[in-house]
Design a protein around this motif. Sequence first.
Motif, short mmCIF file in Angstrom:
data_model
loop_
_atom_site.label_atom_id
_atom_site.label_comp_id
_atom_site.label_asym_id
_atom_site.label_seq_id
_atom_site.Cartn_x
_atom_site.Cartn_y
_atom_site.Cartn_z
N UNK A 254 0.66 -1.13 -0.18
CA UNK A 254 0.02 -0.13 -0.02
C UNK A 254 0.83 1.16 -0.01
N UNK A 255 0.74 2.03 -1.12
CA UNK A 255 1.71 2.96 -1.41
C UNK A 255 0.99 4.57 -1.16
N UNK A 256 1.60 5.55 -1.02
CA UNK A 256 1.38 6.72 -1.10
C UNK A 256 2.30 7.67 -2.14
N UNK A 257 1.74 8.86 -2.43
CA UNK A 257 2.58 9.84 -3.43
C UNK A 257 4.04 10.20 -2.39
N UNK A 258 5.06 10.59 -3.22
CA UNK A 258 4.80 10.71 -4.64
C UNK A 258 5.41 9.41 -5.33
N UNK A 259 5.00 9.42 -6.68
CA UNK A 259 5.72 8.49 -7.59
C UNK A 259 6.59 9.04 -8.47
N UNK A 260 6.45 10.37 -8.61
CA UNK A 260 7.38 10.87 -9.43
C UNK A 260 8.74 11.34 -9.00
N UNK A 279 -3.16 -1.86 6.12
CA UNK A 279 -2.13 -3.26 6.20
C UNK A 279 -2.24 -3.93 7.44
N UNK A 280 -2.90 -3.27 8.56
CA UNK A 280 -2.93 -4.03 9.91
C UNK A 280 -4.36 -4.78 9.91
N UNK A 288 -1.59 -11.91 5.99
CA UNK A 288 -0.64 -11.32 5.00
C UNK A 288 -0.05 -10.21 5.27
N UNK A 289 1.28 -9.88 4.92
CA UNK A 289 1.95 -8.81 5.37
C UNK A 289 2.03 -7.81 4.18
N UNK A 290 1.52 -6.89 3.95
CA UNK A 290 1.58 -5.79 2.95
C UNK A 290 2.98 -4.86 3.37
N UNK A 291 3.61 -4.53 2.40
CA UNK A 291 4.52 -3.41 2.69
C UNK A 291 3.80 -2.12 2.51
N UNK A 292 4.44 -0.99 3.38
CA UNK A 292 3.87 0.52 3.23
C UNK A 292 5.11 1.23 3.10
N UNK A 293 4.75 2.44 2.20
CA UNK A 293 5.73 3.52 2.01
C UNK A 293 5.33 4.18 0.64
N UNK A 294 6.23 5.26 0.30
CA UNK A 294 5.84 6.08 -0.83
C UNK A 294 6.23 5.29 -2.02
N UNK A 295 5.53 5.52 -3.29
CA UNK A 295 5.44 4.78 -4.30
C UNK A 295 7.03 4.93 -5.00
N UNK A 296 7.74 5.91 -5.12
CA UNK A 296 8.94 6.01 -5.44
C UNK A 296 9.95 5.10 -4.59
N UNK A 297 9.76 5.27 -3.34
CA UNK A 297 10.60 4.41 -2.46
C UNK A 297 10.36 3.04 -2.34
N UNK A 321 -4.25 6.86 -2.31
CA UNK A 321 -3.09 5.76 -2.24
C UNK A 321 -3.38 4.63 -3.26
N UNK A 322 -2.28 3.99 -3.55
CA UNK A 322 -2.20 2.92 -4.51
C UNK A 322 -2.03 1.64 -3.75
N UNK A 323 -2.84 0.68 -4.16
CA UNK A 323 -3.11 -0.78 -3.28
C UNK A 323 -2.61 -1.99 -4.41
N UNK A 324 -1.29 -2.45 -4.31
CA UNK A 324 -1.02 -3.46 -5.38
C UNK A 324 -1.37 -4.74 -4.46
N UNK A 325 -2.41 -5.41 -5.07
CA UNK A 325 -2.88 -6.46 -4.33
C UNK A 325 -2.11 -7.90 -4.59
N UNK A 326 -2.50 -9.01 -3.75
CA UNK A 326 -1.88 -10.02 -4.10
C UNK A 326 -2.08 -10.74 -5.44
N UNK A 327 -1.40 -11.75 -5.92
CA UNK A 327 -0.47 -12.42 -5.03
C UNK A 327 0.67 -12.61 -5.81
N UNK A 328 1.93 -12.15 -4.93
CA UNK A 328 3.28 -12.58 -5.64
C UNK A 328 3.44 -13.70 -6.11
#
Length: 418
Positions: A254-260, A279-280, A288-297, A321-328
């Motif tokens: 689950x990611x937040x701006x910025x992407x640029x 995430x929690x 399942x454990x999602x990662x959280x941070x900014x898009x670019x990072x 926010x952007x949510x990248x769903x499962x599954x890897x």
Amino acid sequence: MPVILKKRSKKRMKKIISHVKFQKLIVPRPDVLHGYLRHEEINRYLEYLKNRYSFVQLHVLGLTHERRQLKAIEIDWNSEQNLEAVERERTRRMLYDKSAVTPLPQSVKPGSQGRNTIFIEAGTHAREWISVAVALNCIYQLTEKHLRNYELLRKLRFIIVPVTNPDGYEYTFVKNRRWRKNRRPIRHSRHIGTDCNRNYDFHWEDGPSKSGRNTFKGLKPFSEPETRAMRNILRKHKENLLFFLSLHSYAESIMYPWGYSKDLPETWQKLEKLALAGRNAIKAYNGRSYRVGSIAKLTKRRISGSIVDYVFGVINAPLALVMELPSQALGFQPPAESISPIGHESWFGIREMCKMAYDIEAPFLKLEATLLAKALTNARQPLQEADAASNKQPLYRALMPAIKAEQVLKNTQVPVKG
Ligand SMILES: [Zn+2]
């Protein structure tokens, strides 16, 4: 003789009409939870919901290159037509059994600055089927399971676009399951398709400009009918947008701006708090454990011209926010039996984020309510005094404090983004 004929044909007509009505009722509801639906089936499901619930409306946002309709569903419990329908139903029931009718909980109406719209979009990247399925699960929960989600519905309005790129989505069913972009040919190029999620006018110029690439940004910002349609509806709801969520797959983050840029926006802590709530909730649901941070990072790439940067940077939604769903493990199109579990798990996270989005912004709504109460008290006091002094006070003098209070309110800037 003619009279009998007339009677017979009337009877026949009645039979036909009742048959038609019956047919309308038994139109099969597409199964959104256990299979990947084609675009047409998805639209049929949206139509089904619109016909069934008075709090559902559909909007056609535009046409794609291949003339498919881009549709949004609006789920708004507090809409006038729904509240009227609810009231009608209550009155009808009261006629039969007074004790069966419980008082209706009060709806929470937003103030002038009160943002209450949650916007969810999915399927921008054609092959990410699971994102479409998850968006449909959200729609299912908010409509068919609305009694379970009433607490959310009375506070918030939802606009959901389950397939933002219908041409590309259909192409993945009939030709190439790995297709990502839309299907509009590019002028002076043998390549087809633009990555809609690089086509928004926010640092667009930094995006990939080779038309053969999977992440091609397009010949100019908003060159694509899909991105123009999304821009228009986002602009329309600009003032009320509380939380924007873009669904993708399959990085489980689950990611937040910025992407640029790797820089963080001023309000990143608020965004992170929101992402962590999602995430929690998922972690508590099934581990399942999602990662959280900014898009670019988190992606270790700079992503320019994306919808989420645009909504946050230009449309000024306080939360995006952007949510990248499962599954890897299972990729873009997990087997059908995973659709329902992934859908339900994701709904837990998304529902929690919607609740949190409201709570994060609630202090601002409360502040506005306090200001209003104060202004009204101030306005009432001289009015009562004037009443006591004389009954012949000119009307305008009695009304002045109220008018002033209204001006005070208008001029008071309530911070929405802080
Ligand atoms: Zn994607």
